[in-house]
Design an enzyme around this catalytic site. Structure first.
Site, short mmCIF file in Angstrom:
data_model
loop_
_atom_site.label_atom_id
_atom_site.label_comp_id
_atom_site.label_asym_id
_atom_site.label_seq_id
_atom_site.Cartn_x
_atom_site.Cartn_y
_atom_site.Cartn_z
N CYS A 150 0.86 -1.18 0.00
CA CYS A 150 0.00 0.00 0.00
C CYS A 150 0.90 1.23 0.00
O CYS A 150 2.11 1.13 0.20
CB CYS A 150 -0.93 0.01 1.21
SG CYS A 150 -2.34 1.12 0.95
N CYS A 200 -0.19 4.20 1.74
CA CYS A 200 -0.61 5.16 2.77
C CYS A 200 0.47 5.46 3.82
O CYS A 200 0.54 6.56 4.34
CB CYS A 200 -1.91 4.72 3.44
SG CYS A 200 -1.85 3.08 4.16
N CYS A 241 -4.15 6.05 0.26
CA CYS A 241 -3.61 4.80 -0.26
C CYS A 241 -3.18 4.90 -1.73
O CYS A 241 -2.73 3.92 -2.32
CB CYS A 241 -4.63 3.67 -0.09
SG CYS A 241 -5.05 3.41 1.64
N LYS A 299 -12.48 -5.05 1.21
CA LYS A 299 -12.01 -4.23 2.32
C LYS A 299 -12.97 -3.05 2.49
O LYS A 299 -13.14 -2.23 1.59
CB LYS A 299 -10.60 -3.74 2.02
CG LYS A 299 -10.04 -2.86 3.12
CD LYS A 299 -8.57 -2.56 2.89
CE LYS A 299 -8.04 -1.58 3.90
NZ LYS A 299 -6.64 -1.24 3.65
N ARG A 304 -3.83 3.40 12.79
CA ARG A 304 -3.20 4.68 12.39
C ARG A 304 -2.08 5.05 13.36
O ARG A 304 -1.13 5.71 12.96
CB ARG A 304 -4.26 5.77 12.30
CG ARG A 304 -5.52 5.25 11.60
CD ARG A 304 -6.01 6.03 10.43
NE ARG A 304 -6.59 5.09 9.47
CZ ARG A 304 -7.84 5.10 9.03
NH1 ARG A 304 -8.66 6.04 9.43
NH2 ARG A 304 -8.25 4.21 8.17
N ARG A 352 -11.27 7.35 3.69
CA ARG A 352 -10.97 6.39 2.62
C ARG A 352 -12.24 5.87 1.93
O ARG A 352 -12.18 4.89 1.18
CB ARG A 352 -10.18 5.21 3.17
CG ARG A 352 -8.88 5.60 3.88
CD ARG A 352 -7.92 4.43 3.93
NE ARG A 352 -6.89 4.55 4.95
CZ ARG A 352 -5.85 5.39 4.88
NH1 ARG A 352 -5.70 6.19 3.85
NH2 ARG A 352 -4.96 5.42 5.86
N GLU A 399 -16.13 -7.35 -6.26
CA GLU A 399 -14.71 -7.12 -5.93
C GLU A 399 -13.93 -8.43 -6.04
O GLU A 399 -12.83 -8.47 -6.60
CB GLU A 399 -14.58 -6.58 -4.50
CG GLU A 399 -14.85 -5.09 -4.35
CD GLU A 399 -13.72 -4.22 -4.92
OE1 GLU A 399 -12.70 -4.77 -5.38
OE2 GLU A 399 -13.88 -2.99 -4.91
N LYS A 424 -12.14 -7.96 5.20
CA LYS A 424 -11.64 -7.12 6.28
C LYS A 424 -12.59 -5.98 6.54
O LYS A 424 -13.00 -5.36 5.58
CB LYS A 424 -10.28 -6.58 5.82
CG LYS A 424 -9.60 -5.67 6.76
CD LYS A 424 -8.29 -5.26 6.15
CE LYS A 424 -7.72 -4.15 6.98
NZ LYS A 424 -6.62 -3.50 6.35
N SER A 469 -7.33 -3.81 13.85
CA SER A 469 -6.83 -3.13 15.05
C SER A 469 -7.95 -2.75 16.03
O SER A 469 -7.77 -2.88 17.24
CB SER A 469 -6.04 -1.90 14.64
OG SER A 469 -6.83 -1.06 13.81
N TYR A 516 -3.89 -10.00 15.45
CA TYR A 516 -2.90 -9.48 16.40
C TYR A 516 -2.71 -10.42 17.59
O TYR A 516 -1.78 -10.25 18.36
CB TYR A 516 -3.30 -8.07 16.86
CG TYR A 516 -3.32 -7.09 15.70
CD1 TYR A 516 -2.12 -6.62 15.17
CD2 TYR A 516 -4.51 -6.71 15.09
CE1 TYR A 516 -2.11 -5.76 14.08
CE2 TYR A 516 -4.51 -5.85 14.00
CZ TYR A 516 -3.31 -5.39 13.51
OH TYR A 516 -3.30 -4.55 12.42
C1 PBG Z 1 -3.25 -0.06 4.66
C2 PBG Z 1 -3.91 -0.94 5.64
C3 PBG Z 1 -4.80 -0.61 6.68
C4 PBG Z 1 -5.02 -1.77 7.39
C5 PBG Z 1 -4.30 -2.78 6.78
N1 PBG Z 1 -3.64 -2.25 5.67
C6 PBG Z 1 -5.34 0.70 7.09
C7 PBG Z 1 -6.41 1.37 6.31
O1 PBG Z 1 -6.83 0.93 5.26
O2 PBG Z 1 -6.81 2.45 6.77
C8 PBG Z 1 -5.87 -1.87 8.63
C9 PBG Z 1 -5.48 -2.95 9.58
C10 PBG Z 1 -6.01 -2.79 10.94
O3 PBG Z 1 -6.80 -1.89 11.27
O4 PBG Z 1 -5.61 -3.62 11.77
N2 PBG Z 1 -4.03 0.41 3.63
#
Ligand code: PBG
Length: 327
Positions: free
Chosen positions: A120, A122, A130, A195, A205, A217, A233, A248, A274, A313
């Site tokens: 990515c 970002c 991104c 996603k 972040r 996003r 997708e 995700k 996260s 995690y």
């Molecule tokens: C990068 C990316 C993100 C995550 C994985 N790859 C962040 C986003 O899209 O904002 C999120 C993973 C997480 O929250 O654990 N594009």
């Protein structure tokens, strides 16, 4: 004579029998551990919103990878945080970039561990989106061209699998073509095909230092209101050459995991993000829930929904808790 009543409890009372008849099990071999590696860092730095998770220096990332390998976890997914961001994302595909260096070192020290890299922009672009931005818009095709270079640089560094997470249209095809052209036709692509634009990514972040400087996003990630769009997708990414797909977030998206799994015969995984981690950790810290029990329950729900593998995690914790397998 009356019909004997249904007694489902017969299968529940003995714990061994209960285990024997459990339909789903969570195994260490199902898991992928995310690892954050930060350029210029000494040692490791705690991630405030994700207690128990760290950003690692290159050297520490290798030690972390060794731990992951020794726990029997088959794979890690690597995220890089460069010392310098810019508007072109140069560090994302630099031969000497943080992720390229880390991949090479990890592969050298843990040759058997599967190293997946998140592809990515970002973390590398100063505005935190991104893809490339012009006049306030995130450009698709220009971003795709850069993403393909990023994926190739990861492959050249020794990555085993690349995982584009940007959600630009056509990026899997561009990545596949460039990899094939440069002798990496054997290298699999995991697409973050499904996603969503989720508020559950906020703690990430802090971890990856990739907050968008303006807007959000939702111009490229999926609307959480949509389910059928997940098929479009997935279909598109598979047609472009994706080998595996990811859904995700995971919690709250079990219906999507299930439906994508039913409809497509490719391997389907999910990413427990996260915010899912932060939420459970926070409640557990207050003694409101039992972390271990809740983690087994949520991760089993992902398996039940149909996830063949889970980016989590808690991968290391689950490996320690379950000692190989638990239901
Ligand atoms: C990068 C990316 C993100 C995550 C994985 N790859 C962040 C986003 O899209 O904002 C999120 C993973 C997480 O929250 O654990 N594009």
């Amino acid at each position: 004579m009356s019909v004997s009543p249904l007694r489902l409890r017969r299968l529940r009372e003995n714990p061994r029998l209960r285990k024997l008849v459990s339909e789903h099990k969570l195994f260490t071999q199902d898991l992928v551990q995310p690892v954050f590696v930060k350029e210029g860092l000494e040692g490791r730095a705690a991630i405030a919103s994700m207690p128990g998770q760290f950003q690692f220096s290159e050297t520490e990332a290798v030690k972390e990878a060794q731990k992951i390998e020794s726990l029997g976890i088959p794979a890690l997914i690597l995220f890089g945080i460069p010392a310098k961001k810019d508007t072109r994302g140069l560090e994302a595909f630099s031969k000497k970039g943080i992720i390229q260096r880390a991949v090479a070192k990890i592969k050298k020290n843990c040759p058997k561990l599967l190293v997946i890299t998140d592809v990515c922009l970002c973390e590398y672009l100063s505005h935190g989106h991104c893809g490339h931005v012009r006049r306030g818009r995130v450009l698709n095709d220009a971003s795709v061209a850069t993403l393909a270079r990023v994926a190739l640089s990861h492959a050249e560094a020794g990555a085993d699998v690349v995982a584009p997470s940007d959600m630009m249209d056509g990026r899997v095809l561009a990545i596949r073509r460039l990899l094939d052209k440069r002798g990496f036709e054997h290298l699999p692509v995991i697409s973050y095909a499904v996603k969503y634009a989720s508020a559950f990514y906020s703690p990430f972040r802090d971890a990856a230092e990739n907050a968008p400087g303006f807007g959000d996003r939702s111009g490229y990630q999926m609307n959480p209101a949509n389910a059928r769009e997940a098929f479009r997708e997935t279909e598109a990414d598979l047609a472009e050459g994706a080998d595996l797909v990811l859904v995700k977030p995971a919690l709250g998206y079990g219906d999507i995991i299930h439906r994508v799994k039913e409809k497509f015969s490719c391997p389907v995984g999910c990413y427990s993000v996260s915010g899912e981690y932060a939420m459970i950790k926070a409640a557990a810290e207050r003694g409101w829930i039992d972390e271990k029990k809740v983690v087994f329950e949520t991760h089993l729900s992902m398996k039940r929904a149909g996830a063949g593998f889970i980016v989590s995690y808690w991968a290391k914790d689950i490996a320690r808790w379950g000692k190989g397998g638990s239901s």
